[in-house]
Design a protein around this motif. Structure first.
Motif, PDB file in Angstrom:
ATOM      1  N   ALA A 113       0.828  -1.207   0.000  1.00 25.54           N
ATOM      2  CA  ALA A 113       0.000   0.000   0.000  1.00 25.54           C
ATOM      3  C   ALA A 113       0.864   1.259   0.000  1.00 25.54           C
ATOM      4  CB  ALA A 113      -0.936  -0.010   1.212  1.00 25.54           C
ATOM      5  N   LEU A 114       1.938   1.237   0.748  1.00 30.97           N
ATOM      6  CA  LEU A 114       2.855   2.374   0.790  1.00 30.97           C
ATOM      7  C   LEU A 114       3.505   2.612  -0.570  1.00 30.97           C
ATOM      8  CD1 LEU A 114       4.012   4.467   2.748  1.00 30.97           C
ATOM      9  CD2 LEU A 114       5.814   2.855   3.269  1.00 30.97           C
ATOM     10  N   MET A 115       3.854   1.542  -1.249  1.00 28.40           N
ATOM     11  CA  MET A 115       4.481   1.678  -2.566  1.00 28.40           C
ATOM     12  C   MET A 115       3.477   2.186  -3.602  1.00 28.40           C
ATOM     13  SD  MET A 115       6.911  -1.679  -2.426  1.00 28.40           S
ATOM     14  CE  MET A 115       8.019  -1.287  -3.763  1.00 28.40           C
ATOM     15  N   VAL A 116       2.232   1.712  -3.537  1.00 25.90           N
ATOM     16  CA  VAL A 116       1.203   2.201  -4.463  1.00 25.90           C
ATOM     17  C   VAL A 116       0.944   3.678  -4.225  1.00 25.90           C
ATOM     18  CG1 VAL A 116      -1.258   2.018  -5.020  1.00 25.90           C
ATOM     19  CG2 VAL A 116       0.121  -0.049  -4.792  1.00 25.90           C
ATOM     20  N   LEU A 117       0.845   4.078  -2.971  1.00 29.70           N
ATOM     21  CA  LEU A 117       0.606   5.486  -2.649  1.00 29.70           C
ATOM     22  C   LEU A 117       1.789   6.353  -3.044  1.00 29.70           C
ATOM     23  CD1 LEU A 117      -1.394   7.467  -1.373  1.00 29.70           C
ATOM     24  CD2 LEU A 117      -0.262   7.062   0.811  1.00 29.70           C
ATOM     25  N   GLY A 118       3.002   5.863  -2.804  1.00 31.68           N
ATOM     26  CA  GLY A 118       4.191   6.634  -3.177  1.00 31.68           C
ATOM     27  C   GLY A 118       4.277   6.901  -4.669  1.00 31.68           C
ATOM     28  N   ASP A 119       3.797   5.963  -5.479  1.00 31.42           N
ATOM     29  CA  ASP A 119       3.788   6.176  -6.935  1.00 31.42           C
ATOM     30  C   ASP A 119       2.737   7.181  -7.366  1.00 31.42           C
ATOM     31  OD1 ASP A 119       5.899   4.538  -7.595  1.00 31.42           O
ATOM     32  OD2 ASP A 119       4.639   2.751  -7.814  1.00 31.42           O
ATOM     33  N   ARG A 120       1.705   7.382  -6.567  1.00 26.53           N
ATOM     34  CA  ARG A 120       0.617   8.296  -6.926  1.00 26.53           C
ATOM     35  C   ARG A 120       0.908   9.758  -6.576  1.00 26.53           C
ATOM     36  NH1 ARG A 120      -4.398   6.986  -7.971  1.00 26.53           N
ATOM     37  NH2 ARG A 120      -5.182   8.754  -6.775  1.00 26.53           N
ATOM     38  N   LEU A 121       1.746  10.001  -5.573  1.00 31.86           N
ATOM     39  CA  LEU A 121       1.944  11.360  -5.054  1.00 31.86           C
ATOM     40  C   LEU A 121       3.106  12.064  -5.742  1.00 31.86           C
ATOM     41  CD1 LEU A 121       1.530  10.636  -1.245  1.00 31.86           C
ATOM     42  CD2 LEU A 121      -0.184  11.517  -2.819  1.00 31.86           C
ATOM     43  N   THR A 122       2.990  13.391  -5.843  1.00 30.76           N
ATOM     44  CA  THR A 122       4.095  14.208  -6.354  1.00 30.76           C
ATOM     45  C   THR A 122       4.430  15.271  -5.315  1.00 30.76           C
ATOM     46  OG1 THR A 122       2.589  15.711  -7.478  1.00 30.76           O
ATOM     47  CG2 THR A 122       3.448  13.868  -8.766  1.00 30.76           C
ATOM     48  N   VAL A 123       5.723  15.510  -5.162  1.00 28.73           N
ATOM     49  CA  VAL A 123       6.211  16.556  -4.268  1.00 28.73           C
ATOM     50  C   VAL A 123       7.073  17.481  -5.105  1.00 28.73           C
ATOM     51  CG1 VAL A 123       7.576  17.060  -2.208  1.00 28.73           C
ATOM     52  CG2 VAL A 123       6.205  14.982  -2.301  1.00 28.73           C
ATOM     53  N   ASP A 124       6.737  18.753  -5.113  1.00 26.81           N
ATOM     54  CA  ASP A 124       7.466  19.753  -5.913  1.00 26.81           C
ATOM     55  C   ASP A 124       7.572  19.308  -7.368  1.00 26.81           C
ATOM     56  OD1 ASP A 124       7.817  21.321  -3.650  1.00 26.81           O
ATOM     57  OD2 ASP A 124       9.705  20.321  -3.144  1.00 26.81           O
ATOM     58  N   GLU A 125       6.433  18.892  -7.912  1.00 25.83           N
ATOM     59  CA  GLU A 125       6.328  18.477  -9.313  1.00 25.83           C
ATOM     60  C   GLU A 125       7.198  17.276  -9.658  1.00 25.83           C
ATOM     61  OE1 GLU A 125       3.977  19.894 -11.119  1.00 25.83           O
ATOM     62  OE2 GLU A 125       3.588  21.252  -9.460  1.00 25.83           O
ATOM     63  N   GLY A 126       7.582  16.501  -8.674  1.00 26.23           N
ATOM     64  CA  GLY A 126       8.421  15.337  -8.943  1.00 26.23           C
ATOM     65  C   GLY A 126       7.944  14.117  -8.198  1.00 26.23           C
ATOM     66  N   GLY A 127       8.348  12.977  -8.717  1.00 31.76           N
ATOM     67  CA  GLY A 127       8.009  11.705  -8.084  1.00 31.76           C
ATOM     68  C   GLY A 127       9.059  11.314  -7.072  1.00 31.76           C
ATOM     69  N   PRO A 128       9.002  10.079  -6.635  1.00 30.42           N
ATOM     70  CA  PRO A 128       9.982   9.616  -5.650  1.00 30.42           C
ATOM     71  C   PRO A 128      11.388   9.554  -6.232  1.00 30.42           C
ATOM     72  CG  PRO A 128       8.546   7.839  -6.335  1.00 30.42           C
ATOM     73  CD  PRO A 128       8.027   9.063  -6.970  1.00 30.42           C
ATOM     74  N   GLU A 129      12.365   9.870  -5.398  1.00 33.36           N
ATOM     75  CA  GLU A 129      13.758   9.853  -5.837  1.00 33.36           C
ATOM     76  C   GLU A 129      14.248   8.425  -6.050  1.00 33.36           C
ATOM     77  OE1 GLU A 129      18.039  11.569  -4.272  1.00 33.36           O
ATOM     78  OE2 GLU A 129      16.185  12.319  -3.392  1.00 33.36           O
ATOM     79  N   TYR A 130      13.870   7.534  -5.158  1.00 35.17           N
ATOM     80  CA  TYR A 130      14.250   6.123  -5.261  1.00 35.17           C
ATOM     81  C   TYR A 130      12.986   5.276  -5.264  1.00 35.17           C
ATOM     82  CZ  TYR A 130      18.768   7.978  -3.921  1.00 35.17           C
ATOM     83  OH  TYR A 130      19.922   8.718  -3.875  1.00 35.17           O
ATOM     84  N   ARG A 131      13.000   4.176  -5.978  1.00 25.92           N
ATOM     85  CA  ARG A 131      11.831   3.322  -6.117  1.00 25.92           C
ATOM     86  C   ARG A 131      11.801   2.157  -5.127  1.00 25.92           C
ATOM     87  NH1 ARG A 131       8.061   5.895  -8.525  1.00 25.92           N
ATOM     88  NH2 ARG A 131       7.992   5.930 -10.770  1.00 25.92           N
ATOM     89  N   ASP A 132      12.691   2.128  -4.170  1.00 26.20           N
ATOM     90  CA  ASP A 132      12.630   1.066  -3.165  1.00 26.20           C
ATOM     91  C   ASP A 132      11.654   1.471  -2.062  1.00 26.20           C
ATOM     92  OD1 ASP A 132      14.146   3.090  -2.054  1.00 26.20           O
ATOM     93  OD2 ASP A 132      15.515   1.739  -1.021  1.00 26.20           O
ATOM     94  N   LEU A 133      11.406   0.576  -1.121  1.00 23.89           N
ATOM     95  CA  LEU A 133      10.427   0.823  -0.075  1.00 23.89           C
ATOM     96  C   LEU A 133      10.762   2.059   0.753  1.00 23.89           C
ATOM     97  CD1 LEU A 133       7.949  -0.041   1.577  1.00 23.89           C
ATOM     98  CD2 LEU A 133       9.488  -1.456   2.937  1.00 23.89           C
ATOM     99  N   PHE A 134      12.010   2.208   1.134  1.00 26.20           N
ATOM    100  CA  PHE A 134      12.390   3.343   1.986  1.00 26.20           C
ATOM    101  C   PHE A 134      12.337   4.663   1.223  1.00 26.20           C
ATOM    102  CE2 PHE A 134      14.526  -0.360   3.897  1.00 26.20           C
ATOM    103  CZ  PHE A 134      13.796  -0.397   5.073  1.00 26.20           C
ATOM    104  N   GLY A 135      12.656   4.631  -0.060  1.00 28.76           N
ATOM    105  CA  GLY A 135      12.540   5.838  -0.873  1.00 28.76           C
ATOM    106  C   GLY A 135      11.095   6.266  -1.051  1.00 28.76           C
ATOM    107  N   LEU A 136      10.203   5.300  -1.257  1.00 25.65           N
ATOM    108  CA  LEU A 136       8.786   5.625  -1.397  1.00 25.65           C
ATOM    109  C   LEU A 136       8.181   6.072  -0.063  1.00 25.65           C
ATOM    110  CD1 LEU A 136       7.803   2.728  -3.789  1.00 25.65           C
ATOM    111  CD2 LEU A 136       7.794   5.162  -4.331  1.00 25.65           C
ATOM    112  N   GLU A 137       8.615   5.468   1.028  1.00 21.47           N
ATOM    113  CA  GLU A 137       8.144   5.906   2.342  1.00 21.47           C
ATOM    114  C   GLU A 137       8.587   7.339   2.623  1.00 21.47           C
ATOM    115  OE1 GLU A 137       8.766   4.769   7.031  1.00 21.47           O
ATOM    116  OE2 GLU A 137       9.130   3.238   5.525  1.00 21.47           O
ATOM    117  N   SER A 138       9.816   7.642   2.296  1.00 23.31           N
ATOM    118  CA  SER A 138      10.327   9.002   2.474  1.00 23.31           C
ATOM    119  C   SER A 138       9.548   9.984   1.600  1.00 23.31           C
ATOM    120  CB  SER A 138      11.814   9.042   2.143  1.00 23.31           C
ATOM    121  OG  SER A 138      12.287  10.353   2.174  1.00 23.31           O
ATOM    122  N   HIS A 139       9.217   9.565   0.392  1.00 21.05           N
ATOM    123  CA  HIS A 139       8.458  10.416  -0.520  1.00 21.05           C
ATOM    124  C   HIS A 139       7.058  10.707   0.035  1.00 21.05           C
ATOM    125  CE1 HIS A 139       7.226  12.159  -4.306  1.00 21.05           C
ATOM    126  NE2 HIS A 139       6.204  11.327  -4.357  1.00 21.05           N
TER     127      HIS A 139
END
Length: 175
Positions: free
Chosen positions: A119-145
């Motif tokens: 669920a965290l990974m699905v949500l991380g792919d949906r959100l944008t911060v400052d017009e950008g996606g997650p920096e890293y595609r692993d679990l911790f990168g998506l959680e940070s995003h």
């Protein structure tokens, strides 16, 4: 407790056989319930009902949204007073979004589960911060995003709840 003629509760058929003793104040056996007290009033019975945990990603989003709506969105760490407050249950504290997702699945925001991580990974792919996606595609990168998205100044609990419900609806349609 039914008062009436000795041996018969009031309102009963007089031709029916008596099931009680010949005392002035009698109680028929079929009127006694396990929650009745001798004085005739009822008492509350404590029943533990376990709330079912979500089993799908949309259900996780909805459960986390209910947790946030009830307790509020916490900016920063997973939850406030992590070390000093040992008595307040996690489900009664303001939580960050990743903590709410984990708490909805396993009851502890610090525990990991595959469903909460998905669920965290699905949500991380949906959100944008400052017009950008997650920096890293692993679990911790998506959680940070997701944390970065929630920590934007002015982000409210209502906004986080709306995003979680929208993610639940979008994920349910795509499944």
């Amino acid at each position: 407790m039914t008062r009436g003629r000795p041996g018969r509760p009031s309102g009963c058929d007089p031709s029916a056989p008596s099931t009680t003793s010949e005392i002035e104040d009698t109680v028929t056996i079929d009127l006694i319930r396990p929650t009745d007290l001798p004085a005739g009033h009822r008492r509350a019975v404590h029943v533990d009902v376990t709330i079912p945990r979500p089993t799908t990603v949309p259900a996780v989003f909805r459960a986390a949204a209910r947790l946030l709506a009830a307790n509020g969105l916490h900016h920063g760490d997973y939850f406030p007073n992590a070390l000093s407050d040992k008595d307040t249950p996690y489900a009664s504290r303001p939580l960050s979004i990743p903590a709410a997702l984990r708490c909805a699945v396993v009851g502890d925001p610090r525990s990991y589960s595959l469903l909460a991580d998905e669920a965290l990974m699905v949500l991380g792919d949906r959100l944008t911060v400052d017009e950008g996606g997650p920096e890293y595609r692993d679990l911790f990168g998506l959680e940070s995003h997701v944390d970065d998205w929630a920590d934007v100044e002015g982000r409210t609990t209502e906004c986080a709840v709306a995003v979680l419900y929208a993610a639940a609806d979008a994920t349910a349609v795509s499944l």
